[in-house]
Each structure stands twice: as C-alpha cells, then as structure tokens.
Design a protein around this motif. Structure first.
Motif, PDB file in Angstrom:
ATOM      1  N   LEU A  16       0.853  -1.189   0.000  1.00 43.95           N
ATOM      2  CA  LEU A  16       0.000   0.000   0.000  1.00 43.95           C
ATOM      3  C   LEU A  16       0.891   1.241   0.000  1.00 43.95           C
ATOM      4  O   LEU A  16       2.013   1.205   0.492  1.00 43.95           O
ATOM      5  CB  LEU A  16      -0.901   0.020   1.237  1.00 43.95           C
ATOM      6  CG  LEU A  16      -1.872  -1.149   1.391  1.00 43.95           C
ATOM      7  CD1 LEU A  16      -2.594  -1.056   2.730  1.00 43.95           C
ATOM      8  CD2 LEU A  16      -2.866  -1.189   0.253  1.00 43.95           C
ATOM      9  N   LYS A  17       0.374   2.341  -0.547  1.00 45.46           N
ATOM     10  CA  LYS A  17       1.145   3.588  -0.551  1.00 45.46           C
ATOM     11  C   LYS A  17       0.399   4.643   0.249  1.00 45.46           C
ATOM     12  O   LYS A  17      -0.779   4.899   0.035  1.00 45.46           O
ATOM     13  CB  LYS A  17       1.372   4.100  -1.965  1.00 45.46           C
ATOM     14  CG  LYS A  17       2.275   5.334  -1.992  1.00 45.46           C
ATOM     15  CD  LYS A  17       2.482   5.864  -3.391  1.00 45.46           C
ATOM     16  CE  LYS A  17       3.597   5.137  -4.066  1.00 45.46           C
ATOM     17  NZ  LYS A  17       3.972   5.798  -5.350  1.00 45.46           N
ATOM     18  N   LEU A  18       1.112   5.244   1.199  1.00 45.36           N
ATOM     19  CA  LEU A  18       0.585   6.305   2.050  1.00 45.36           C
ATOM     20  C   LEU A  18       1.220   7.629   1.631  1.00 45.36           C
ATOM     21  O   LEU A  18       2.437   7.770   1.672  1.00 45.36           O
ATOM     22  CB  LEU A  18       0.901   6.017   3.521  1.00 45.36           C
ATOM     23  CG  LEU A  18       0.535   7.096   4.532  1.00 45.36           C
ATOM     24  CD1 LEU A  18      -0.977   7.327   4.581  1.00 45.36           C
ATOM     25  CD2 LEU A  18       1.077   6.742   5.910  1.00 45.36           C
ATOM     26  N   ASN A  19       0.392   8.562   1.208  1.00 45.61           N
ATOM     27  CA  ASN A  19       0.851   9.915   0.885  1.00 45.61           C
ATOM     28  C   ASN A  19       0.326  10.854   1.959  1.00 45.61           C
ATOM     29  O   ASN A  19      -0.868  10.827   2.273  1.00 45.61           O
ATOM     30  CB  ASN A  19       0.310  10.365  -0.475  1.00 45.61           C
ATOM     31  CG  ASN A  19       0.868   9.571  -1.615  1.00 45.61           C
ATOM     32  OD1 ASN A  19       0.344   8.524  -1.953  1.00 45.61           O
ATOM     33  ND2 ASN A  19       1.940  10.053  -2.197  1.00 45.61           N
ATOM     34  N   THR A  20       1.202  11.668   2.529  1.00 49.92           N
ATOM     35  CA  THR A  20       0.782  12.646   3.534  1.00 49.92           C
ATOM     36  C   THR A  20       1.272  14.032   3.150  1.00 49.92           C
ATOM     37  O   THR A  20       2.249  14.184   2.414  1.00 49.92           O
ATOM     38  CB  THR A  20       1.323  12.291   4.943  1.00 49.92           C
ATOM     39  OG1 THR A  20       2.737  12.318   4.933  1.00 49.92           O
ATOM     40  CG2 THR A  20       0.818  10.927   5.398  1.00 49.92           C
ATOM     41  N   ASP A  21       0.571  15.035   3.659  1.00 46.32           N
ATOM     42  CA  ASP A  21       0.975  16.424   3.469  1.00 46.32           C
ATOM     43  C   ASP A  21       0.380  17.245   4.597  1.00 46.32           C
ATOM     44  O   ASP A  21      -0.481  16.760   5.339  1.00 46.32           O
ATOM     45  CB  ASP A  21       0.538  16.960   2.113  1.00 46.32           C
ATOM     46  CG  ASP A  21       1.431  18.095   1.617  1.00 46.32           C
ATOM     47  OD1 ASP A  21       2.385  18.481   2.337  1.00 46.32           O
ATOM     48  OD2 ASP A  21       1.176  18.615   0.525  1.00 46.32           O
ATOM     49  N   VAL A  22       0.824  18.489   4.710  1.00 48.62           N
ATOM     50  CA  VAL A  22       0.416  19.320   5.846  1.00 48.62           C
ATOM     51  C   VAL A  22       0.106  20.738   5.408  1.00 48.62           C
ATOM     52  O   VAL A  22       0.382  21.140   4.283  1.00 48.62           O
ATOM     53  CB  VAL A  22       1.505  19.350   6.936  1.00 48.62           C
ATOM     54  CG1 VAL A  22       1.816  17.952   7.432  1.00 48.62           C
ATOM     55  CG2 VAL A  22       2.761  20.030   6.456  1.00 48.62           C
ATOM     56  N   SER A  23      -0.435  21.479   6.366  1.00 48.01           N
ATOM     57  CA  SER A  23      -0.690  22.898   6.173  1.00 48.01           C
ATOM     58  C   SER A  23      -0.297  23.636   7.444  1.00 48.01           C
ATOM     59  O   SER A  23      -0.512  23.150   8.552  1.00 48.01           O
ATOM     60  CB  SER A  23      -2.182  23.126   5.881  1.00 48.01           C
ATOM     61  OG  SER A  23      -2.454  24.502   5.791  1.00 48.01           O
ATOM     62  N   SER A  24       0.307  24.804   7.247  1.00 47.86           N
ATOM     63  CA  SER A  24       0.689  25.648   8.364  1.00 47.86           C
ATOM     64  C   SER A  24       0.362  27.083   7.989  1.00 47.86           C
ATOM     65  O   SER A  24       0.771  27.551   6.924  1.00 47.86           O
ATOM     66  CB  SER A  24       2.189  25.496   8.643  1.00 47.86           C
ATOM     67  OG  SER A  24       2.590  26.382   9.666  1.00 47.86           O
ATOM     68  N   LEU A  25      -0.405  27.768   8.842  1.00 47.24           N
ATOM     69  CA  LEU A  25      -0.780  29.145   8.534  1.00 47.24           C
ATOM     70  C   LEU A  25       0.423  30.074   8.581  1.00 47.24           C
ATOM     71  O   LEU A  25       0.557  30.984   7.778  1.00 47.24           O
ATOM     72  CB  LEU A  25      -1.863  29.632   9.492  1.00 47.24           C
ATOM     73  CG  LEU A  25      -3.190  28.878   9.394  1.00 47.24           C
ATOM     74  CD1 LEU A  25      -4.153  29.371  10.451  1.00 47.24           C
ATOM     75  CD2 LEU A  25      -3.793  29.034   8.009  1.00 47.24           C
ATOM     76  N   LYS A  26       1.284  29.875   9.522  1.00 45.48           N
ATOM     77  CA  LYS A  26       2.558  30.583   9.662  1.00 45.48           C
ATOM     78  C   LYS A  26       3.534  29.559  10.197  1.00 45.48           C
ATOM     79  O   LYS A  26       3.173  28.404  10.424  1.00 45.48           O
ATOM     80  CB  LYS A  26       2.429  31.759  10.641  1.00 45.48           C
ATOM     81  CG  LYS A  26       1.538  32.874  10.181  1.00 45.48           C
ATOM     82  CD  LYS A  26       1.481  33.965  11.232  1.00 45.48           C
ATOM     83  CE  LYS A  26       0.502  35.057  10.826  1.00 45.48           C
ATOM     84  NZ  LYS A  26       0.363  36.071  11.869  1.00 45.48           N
ATOM     85  N   ASN A  27       4.748  29.938  10.412  1.00 44.90           N
ATOM     86  CA  ASN A  27       5.724  28.975  10.907  1.00 44.90           C
ATOM     87  C   ASN A  27       6.477  29.574  12.097  1.00 44.90           C
ATOM     88  O   ASN A  27       7.347  30.397  11.905  1.00 44.90           O
ATOM     89  CB  ASN A  27       6.702  28.620   9.789  1.00 44.90           C
ATOM     90  CG  ASN A  27       7.428  27.322  10.076  1.00 44.90           C
ATOM     91  OD1 ASN A  27       6.986  26.508  10.865  1.00 44.90           O
ATOM     92  ND2 ASN A  27       8.548  27.134   9.417  1.00 44.90           N
ATOM     93  N   PRO A  28       6.203  29.213  13.323  1.00 41.94           N
ATOM     94  CA  PRO A  28       5.215  28.238  13.792  1.00 41.94           C
ATOM     95  C   PRO A  28       3.855  28.883  14.011  1.00 41.94           C
ATOM     96  O   PRO A  28       3.767  30.077  14.300  1.00 41.94           O
ATOM     97  CB  PRO A  28       5.798  27.763  15.119  1.00 41.94           C
ATOM     98  CG  PRO A  28       6.566  28.926  15.639  1.00 41.94           C
ATOM     99  CD  PRO A  28       7.073  29.677  14.419  1.00 41.94           C
ATOM    100  N   TYR A  29       2.830  28.085  13.908  1.00 42.36           N
ATOM    101  CA  TYR A  29       1.459  28.508  14.165  1.00 42.36           C
ATOM    102  C   TYR A  29       0.568  27.278  14.126  1.00 42.36           C
ATOM    103  O   TYR A  29       1.038  26.167  14.333  1.00 42.36           O
ATOM    104  CB  TYR A  29       1.032  29.572  13.146  1.00 42.36           C
ATOM    105  CG  TYR A  29      -0.118  30.438  13.621  1.00 42.36           C
ATOM    106  CD1 TYR A  29       0.047  31.307  14.680  1.00 42.36           C
ATOM    107  CD2 TYR A  29      -1.356  30.365  13.017  1.00 42.36           C
ATOM    108  CE1 TYR A  29      -0.994  32.098  15.127  1.00 42.36           C
ATOM    109  CE2 TYR A  29      -2.407  31.155  13.450  1.00 42.36           C
ATOM    110  CZ  TYR A  29      -2.220  32.019  14.501  1.00 42.36           C
ATOM    111  OH  TYR A  29      -3.250  32.796  14.939  1.00 42.36           O
ATOM    112  N   SER A  30      -0.724  27.457  13.849  1.00 44.86           N
ATOM    113  CA  SER A  30      -1.646  26.324  13.764  1.00 44.86           C
ATOM    114  C   SER A  30      -1.244  25.409  12.610  1.00 44.86           C
ATOM    115  O   SER A  30      -0.984  25.878  11.502  1.00 44.86           O
ATOM    116  CB  SER A  30      -3.075  26.809  13.545  1.00 44.86           C
ATOM    117  OG  SER A  30      -3.518  27.534  14.656  1.00 44.86           O
TER     118      SER A  30
END
Length: 100
Positions: A16-30
């Motif tokens: 199986l292949k797992l693809n992940t990604d993220v989001s950050s409003l600022k760095n660091p932040y939510s």
C-alpha cells in the motif's frame, strides 16, 4: 522558474502507498495534516485529516506521517510505502540527520 510534472505511481501488488501532506498558517502557528492510503489499483483504503495543534511545518510533516503509519499498523497493514514532499522528513527517517 521550472515546471515539473508530478504523478502518483501505483505501488506493487502486495504493498500500500501512504501519501501525507500538511498545512501551516505561519511557521510556527496552527498546523494540520492529512493523508491517503491506496492499494495497487489506486483504490482508497483510508484517508484522514487531523488538526495537529501549534507548531512548525516540520513538526506537522512528522506528525501526519506518524498518524498515517500508526493507523496502518493498528489495522494490520505492514507493507507500506510512505511518500512525502518534505526533504527534511525523508532525511530524518533515513537517519541522514538527527531530528530535534
């Protein structure tokens, strides 16, 4: 500027292949993350989005991958390809550099 085509490639039959990604409003932040797990036919096995609190984009990359991999293990999936777009995370996993 350079344009590069990116395509999802199917994993071998027993993987199986797992693809992940993220989001950050600022760095660091939510921060938040998500992922999708697919079989060799491209069929979705599992998908998720998850709030990850406050932190850096690098922390979010690691936490999203960990969440997806933990789900795989909890559901008996052991042959997994993890695909991420974070060069730093790949270096941490390969132990080329030590994570903080």
């Amino acid at each position: 500027m350079q344009i590069k085509e990116v395509r999802w490639l199917r994993p071998p039959d027993t993987i199986l292949k797992l693809n992940t990604d993220v989001s950050s409003l600022k760095n660091p932040y939510s921060i938040g993350g998500g992922g999708i797990l697919r079989n060799s036919l491209g069929e979705m096995v599992y998908a998720f989005t998850i709030p990850l609190g406050v932190g850096t984009n690098n922390r979010a990359e690691a936490l999203a991958a960990i969440h997806g991999l933990q789900w795989c293990v909890q559901h008996g999936h052991k042959n997994i390809i993890l695909e991420v777009d974070s060069e730093l995370l790949t270096k941490w996993i390969a132990q080329n550099i030590k994570p903080p």
